[in-house]
Design a protein around this motif. Structure first.
Motif, PDB file in Angstrom:
ATOM      1  N   ALA A 123       0.845  -1.203   0.000  1.00 55.31           N
ATOM      2  CA  ALA A 123       0.000   0.000   0.000  1.00 55.31           C
ATOM      3  C   ALA A 123       0.875   1.246   0.000  1.00 55.31           C
ATOM      4  O   ALA A 123       0.577   2.227  -0.680  1.00 55.31           O
ATOM      5  CB  ALA A 123      -0.915  -0.016   1.219  1.00 55.31           C
ATOM      6  N   ASN A 139      -0.147   1.940  -3.409  1.00 48.58           N
ATOM      7  CA  ASN A 139      -1.537   2.245  -3.076  1.00 48.58           C
ATOM      8  C   ASN A 139      -2.450   1.025  -3.243  1.00 48.58           C
ATOM      9  O   ASN A 139      -3.635   1.157  -3.556  1.00 48.58           O
ATOM     10  CB  ASN A 139      -2.043   3.402  -3.964  1.00 48.58           C
ATOM     11  N   GLN A 197      -4.937  -1.978  -2.448  1.00 47.21           N
ATOM     12  CA  GLN A 197      -6.030  -2.117  -1.475  1.00 47.21           C
ATOM     13  C   GLN A 197      -5.671  -3.239  -0.491  1.00 47.21           C
ATOM     14  O   GLN A 197      -5.508  -4.388  -0.909  1.00 47.21           O
ATOM     15  CB  GLN A 197      -7.310  -2.461  -2.247  1.00 47.21           C
ATOM     16  N   GLU A 222      -3.128   4.649   7.285  1.00 41.89           N
ATOM     17  CA  GLU A 222      -2.810   6.089   7.209  1.00 41.89           C
ATOM     18  C   GLU A 222      -1.301   6.273   7.015  1.00 41.89           C
ATOM     19  O   GLU A 222      -0.874   7.132   6.244  1.00 41.89           O
ATOM     20  CB  GLU A 222      -3.244   6.832   8.484  1.00 41.89           C
ATOM     21  N   GLU A 236      -0.524   5.515   3.433  1.00 41.45           N
ATOM     22  CA  GLU A 236      -0.973   6.584   2.532  1.00 41.45           C
ATOM     23  C   GLU A 236      -0.024   7.783   2.578  1.00 41.45           C
ATOM     24  O   GLU A 236       0.271   8.395   1.557  1.00 41.45           O
ATOM     25  CB  GLU A 236      -2.395   7.028   2.919  1.00 41.45           C
ATOM     26  N   GLU A 237       0.463   8.070   3.779  1.00 45.41           N
ATOM     27  CA  GLU A 237       1.364   9.217   3.930  1.00 45.41           C
ATOM     28  C   GLU A 237       2.669   8.962   3.160  1.00 45.41           C
ATOM     29  O   GLU A 237       3.183   9.840   2.467  1.00 45.41           O
ATOM     30  CB  GLU A 237       1.639   9.433   5.434  1.00 45.41           C
ATOM     31  N   ASP A 253       1.958   9.188  -0.654  1.00 42.69           N
ATOM     32  CA  ASP A 253       1.842  10.580  -1.116  1.00 42.69           C
ATOM     33  C   ASP A 253       3.222  11.220  -1.261  1.00 42.69           C
ATOM     34  O   ASP A 253       3.481  11.950  -2.213  1.00 42.69           O
ATOM     35  CB  ASP A 253       1.003  11.408  -0.115  1.00 42.69           C
TER      36      ASP A 253
END
Ligand code: FAD
Length: 379
Positions: free
Chosen positions: A45, A49, A51, A122, A125-126, A129
């Motif tokens: 992830a 990214n 799932q 989270e 995701e950070e 990004d």
């Protein structure tokens, strides 16, 4: 029997999905997220990214278990209460605690403040990004990524990052990330035997990852780390991103006068995974200090968390029926480490305690198979 299961991770969810509706058993699963996280795939992830979550509610159909979404603030074994962040107090006759672990920064100066972790969606995701930002043409910061800790998580993460940067830099015509893997111990993946470890090391070198074994991470700032080699001078390395995967410890929200804790704050449990001084309390997964046959602590892995959860689910049913509880007998069916894309190394257990070592595509298939087995076991 009013029962609370805390946490829908590998341990808690395995316990909940082993239950059947029974008139004498009222079970609530308390979890902060409406989804289960495949923690063992968080590195995917973070890089791509992917799932890696599954809604919990449908998994509980046919179990008689209710889901309560709440963040647990404190568990008080002496008062027999669980307090949520919203100030609600829950009581229980029987409690199953499977709240997992948190990152241990070992009080390394600046590390907790400046490093990312990889423990939740989270966090992933950070990191994802930042990777995207670092591959923009107008990005002016450092493209060095420093990953601390060369265990399973660190190695799986750097290899995925290496694949991702290869792709993005080709696609966008920007420089690749420089990836550093910093490890205080003398080798990467100490859980693997020498041959497999060497094979993993070769793959990392092939990706161009800078492997700094025998280097202690001494300090972190917003844009650098200082590492100290076993011999010689400490050196500072510029960092665009620091990610710490070098240690975990059990969650510290359980209080109890008579509670015994072991290394990494893990809670001492007996052969049936109950807390000896609080026999109505089971602790399972990363939080539990369960012991194997030779008295060795059971490793903190998804595989063992799942085994402990399944046993505890069955033991709850035995408790209701007034039957004797079965003891926990840990078994390692194998261990696979993904090395990016379709690469992996690892071993699987054969009859008579033999091990079959594998690397490459077949090991990747075996790694995926263990994840499919997990999915099948909770569905
Ligand atoms: C990137 C990565 C890769 C890994 N790879 C592997 C691997 O290949 N093989 C392997 O065996 N192991 C691997 N592990 C380790 C494995 O994921 C853990 O050992 C396993 O998740 C432990 O299961 P658990 O049920 O104890 O905790 P978790 O799976 O962490 O579950 C804990 C649950 O409790 C919930 N929770 C926590 N605190 C609260 C709170 N205060 N209130 C409410 N809910 C709360 C969480 O949301 C979570 O759902 C990896 C770990 C990481 C991070």
């Amino acid at each position: 029997m009013k029962t609370l299961i805390l946490g829908a991770g590998y341990a808690g969810l395995a316990a909940a999905t082993k239950l059947k509706p029974t008139s004498d058993l009222e079970v609530v699963l308390v979890e902060q997220n409406p989804y289960h996280t495949f923690e063992t795939r968080l590195h995917e992830a973070a890089a791509h990214n992917t799932q890696v979550t599954l809604p919990i509610e449908p998994l509980l159909r046919g179990t008689g278990v209710d889901l309560k979404l709440a963040r647990i603030q404190e568990v008080d074994l002496d008062k027999q209460t669980v307090t949520t962040k919203d100030g609600e107090t829950l009581s229980y006759d029987t409690l199953v605690i499977g709240l997992g672990s948190v990152t241990n920064f070992y009080r390394i100066p600046g590390l907790a403040e400046n490093a990312s972790e990889l423990k939740s969606i989270e966090d992933a995701e950070e990191i994802f990004d930042w990777i995207n930002r670092a591959h923009q043409a107008d990005y002016t910061g450092s493209r060095n990524v420093i990953v601390g800790g060369a265990g399973l998580t660190g190695v799986e993460l750097v290899t995925e990052l290496a694949q991702r940067t290869e792709l993005l830099s080709r696609r966008r015509g920007v420089p690749k990330l420089e990836i550093y893997l910093v490890e205080a111990g003398p080798k990467i993946l100490p859980v693997l035997e020498e041959g497999l470890r060497k094979s993993a090391e070769k793959t990392l070198e092939g990706y161009g990852i800078h492997i700094l074994v025998g280097h202690r991470l001494m300090k972190a700032t917003e844009n650098s780390v200082t590492v100290q080699p076993a011999e010689g001078e400490a050196r500072e390395i510029e960092a665009g991103k620091i990610i710490w995967t070098g240690g975990i410890q059990a969650q510290d929200i359980v209080k109890g006068e008579k509670l015994q804790r072991g290394p990494a704050n893990r809670i001492v449990v007996d052969a049936t995974l109950r807390v000896p001084e609080y026999p109505n309390v089971f602790v399972i997964g990363d939080m539990a200090l369960a012991q194997g046959k030779e008295g060795k602590p059971v490793p903190t892995t998804a595989q063992h968390a799942g085994q402990q959860g399944r046993l505890t689910g069955k033991n709850l049913m035995r408790l209701v029926r007034g039957e004797a509880l079965q003891p926990y007998e840990p078994s390692s069916l194998g261990e696979f480490v993904s090395l990016g894309g379709l690469m992996a190394v690892g071993w699987m257990k054969l009859p008579w305690n033999q091990k079959l070592a594998m690397s490459g595509g077949l090991a990747h298939v075996m790694k995926r198979a263990s994840e499919w087995r997990w999915r099948a076991s909770i569905q």
